[in-house]
Design an enzyme around this catalytic site. Structure first.
Site, short mmCIF file in Angstrom:
data_model
loop_
_atom_site.label_atom_id
_atom_site.label_comp_id
_atom_site.label_asym_id
_atom_site.label_seq_id
_atom_site.Cartn_x
_atom_site.Cartn_y
_atom_site.Cartn_z
N ARG A 162 1.17 -1.52 0.20
CA ARG A 162 -0.08 0.20 -0.27
C ARG A 162 0.79 1.59 0.04
NH1 ARG A 162 -2.83 -3.49 -0.68
NH2 ARG A 162 -5.44 -3.58 -0.39
N SER A 234 -10.71 -0.89 3.35
CA SER A 234 -10.08 -0.29 4.40
C SER A 234 -9.37 0.48 5.00
CB SER A 234 -8.60 -1.77 3.93
OG SER A 234 -8.95 -2.38 3.72
N GLU A 330 -4.82 4.29 6.75
CA GLU A 330 -4.27 3.63 4.58
C GLU A 330 -5.00 4.83 3.83
OE1 GLU A 330 -6.16 1.71 1.12
OE2 GLU A 330 -5.75 -0.38 2.76
N1 EPU Z 1 -11.13 -10.11 10.03
C1 EPU Z 1 -11.40 -11.19 10.65
N2 EPU Z 1 -12.53 -9.86 11.07
C2 EPU Z 1 -13.02 -8.99 10.40
C3 EPU Z 1 -12.48 -8.49 9.66
C4 EPU Z 1 -11.54 -9.56 8.95
O1 EPU Z 1 -11.71 -12.03 12.42
O2 EPU Z 1 -13.81 -7.97 10.67
C5 EPU Z 1 -10.49 -11.80 9.74
C6 EPU Z 1 -10.35 -12.65 8.58
O3 EPU Z 1 -11.35 -13.84 8.77
C7 EPU Z 1 -9.37 -12.47 7.88
C8 EPU Z 1 -8.16 -11.74 7.89
O4 EPU Z 1 -8.84 -10.53 9.27
O5 EPU Z 1 -8.62 -14.76 8.46
C9 EPU Z 1 -7.91 -11.16 7.05
O6 EPU Z 1 -9.23 -10.47 6.32
P1 EPU Z 1 -9.77 -10.28 5.19
O7 EPU Z 1 -9.57 -11.41 3.55
O8 EPU Z 1 -11.13 -9.44 4.53
O9 EPU Z 1 -9.14 -8.63 4.23
P2 EPU Z 1 -8.03 -8.03 4.80
O10 EPU Z 1 -6.56 -8.41 5.61
O11 EPU Z 1 -8.79 -6.96 6.41
C10 EPU Z 1 -6.64 -7.38 3.20
C11 EPU Z 1 -6.95 -5.75 2.36
C12 EPU Z 1 -8.25 -6.08 1.34
C13 EPU Z 1 -8.46 -6.46 0.31
C14 EPU Z 1 -8.47 -8.53 1.84
C15 EPU Z 1 -8.31 -9.08 -0.10
C16 EPU Z 1 -5.59 -3.79 2.96
C17 EPU Z 1 -5.25 -3.04 4.23
N3 EPU Z 1 -6.13 -4.10 3.12
O12 EPU Z 1 -7.67 -6.63 3.62
O13 EPU Z 1 -8.02 -4.20 0.40
O14 EPU Z 1 -9.39 -6.57 -0.74
O15 EPU Z 1 -6.98 -7.92 1.91
O16 EPU Z 1 -6.93 -9.18 -0.75
O17 EPU Z 1 -3.91 -4.88 2.83
C18 EPU Z 1 -8.41 -1.58 1.08
O18 EPU Z 1 -6.95 -1.98 0.65
O19 EPU Z 1 -9.18 -0.83 0.67
C19 EPU Z 1 -8.27 -3.30 1.22
C20 EPU Z 1 -10.48 -2.99 0.86
#
Ligand code: EPU
Length: 334
Positions: A162, A234, A330
């Site tokens: 990012r 995010s 972010e």
């Molecule tokens: N999780 C929870 N509770 C929540 C949210 C997430 O327990 O409320 C856990 C999920 O179960 C999972 C882990 O956290 O084990 C990761 O969650 P998720 O796959 O939804 O991805 P993220 O790490 O929250 C990142 C990116 C997103 C992108 C997704 C999918 C960042 C800051 N965010 O989110 O990007 O869509 O992975 O690749 O790196 C963005 O940057 O605006 C964005 C949406």
């Protein structure tokens, strides 16, 4: 070039925050962009793309230059690959759809991300195992004071998680005008390792089109549509920990999901930390935490930027107290 004064940016930021810019101008060609950057009446200039990574907490005391450069073209082609150039003002998802309709592979995992092409490299947008840097060939950017156009290779863009040159050393120095992507015409390099993609695909053979369909379905199930519920994706970056810090935390929280990085550090999901603290679905006035994804802050209607910021700060303080982790925003907070 028509300049509007005391212009509400409500329809120009995906949080839907009602803040005014001193002045606002839409530019659809490089000459108009250069003229706006030199405008003598407004010493401060602010470059606005799709407004999808922006939290406005106060009036914008600047000439807000909305980049509306349009056009998509194939600029190089072999039997295997194609280089497609998109102008900065193209909507990101519409551009992804254009490439998929042509049968080109590479952008499918990045389907449905809000925002425009020109701002995508600044924070190296990423989702479901692919980052913009994986398909980035080069870009053209205008220097904001010398008004010269400059080409940036992938190396020069210094992409990180990012992050890029345009968010660090080159911050506020350039306006990205066009981006070139290296895409595949056959032998597509498909990224299907992400668990949710595997399950959304089921028995469907992976292809750029089927992966895009899966990604769209996953995003629609977890992430709010900014046209319906204001948000900026995010709100925080996922923190990256040293191995020692991670080991200490894992002892206390064995369920903590984690992603080892190639440099030995370990990324942990901020969404999990925030969710574990019970913030998911929480609401303070019209500022809230999304009910399906704790990493996404939302505007339930008429939230002020300051209210969303206050909620973000409360989350940061709680995560710091419990986990000893400083969450970094972010989103660009103004
Ligand atoms: N999780 C929870 N509770 C929540 C949210 C997430 O327990 O409320 C856990 C999920 O179960 C999972 C882990 O956290 O084990 C990761 O969650 P998720 O796959 O939804 O991805 P993220 O790490 O929250 C990142 C990116 C997103 C992108 C997704 C999918 C960042 C800051 N965010 O989110 O990007 O869509 O992975 O690749 O790196 C963005 O940057 O605006 C964005 C949406």
């Amino acid at each position: 070039m028509s300049i509007l004064t005391e212009f509400s940016l409500k329809n120009h930021n995906t949080f839907g925050i009602d803040q005014k810019a001193t002045a606002f101008v839409v530019v659809d060609n490089i000459a108009a962009l250069k003229n706006s950057l030199q405008h003598p009446d407004y010493p401060e200039k602010f470059i606005l793309g799709g407004g999808s990574n922006l939290l406005l907490t106060q009036p914008l005391n600047a000439l807000c230059i909305h980049i509306n450069l349009k056009g998509i073209a194939v600029v190089e082609e072999t039997e295997e690959e194609v280089i497609v150039e998109a102008q900065a003002g193209e909507n990101w998802h519409a551009f992804v759809c254009w490439t998929l309709e042509k049968g080109y592979g590479g952008l499918e995992n990045l389907s449905l991300i809000p925002g425009n092409v020109g701002t995508a490299p600044i924070q190296n947008i990423g989702a479901y195992g692919v980052e913009l840097k994986d398909v980035f060939d080069s870009c053209t950017a205008l220097h904001r004071t010398t008004l010269t156009l400059q080409e940036f290779t992938k190396k020069e863009a210094e992409f990180g998680y990012r992050s890029s040159y345009f968010k660090t050393k080159g911050k506020d120095k350039f306006v990205i005008c066009a981006v070139r992507f290296r895409l595949t015409k056959r032998n597509h390099r498909l990224a299907t390792s992400y668990g949710a993609i595997k399950s959304a695909l089921g028995n469907t053979p992976p292809s750029p089109q089927s992966i895009a369909k899966a990604v769209i379905a996953i995003r629609q199930s977890k992430l709010p549509d900014p046209a319906v519920l204001g948000n900026s994706g995010s709100f925080f970056k996922n923190p990256v920990l040293t191995k020692d810090d991670f080991n200490r935390l894992q002892k206390e929280y064995p369920a903590l999901p984690h992603y080892p990085q190639t440099d030995g550090t370990i990324k942990v999901p901020a969404g999990w930390l925030i969710d574990t603290l019970g913030f998911k679905g929480k609401r303070q006035g019209d500022a809230g935490v999304h009910e399906h994804q704790a990493l996404v802050l939302v505007n339930h209607g008429n939230a002020q930027g300051k209210e969303i910021l206050a909620l973000a700060q409360e989350i940061q303080a709680a995560v710091n107290t419990t986990f000893g982790i400083a969450l970094e925003a972010e989103v660009n907070i103004l």
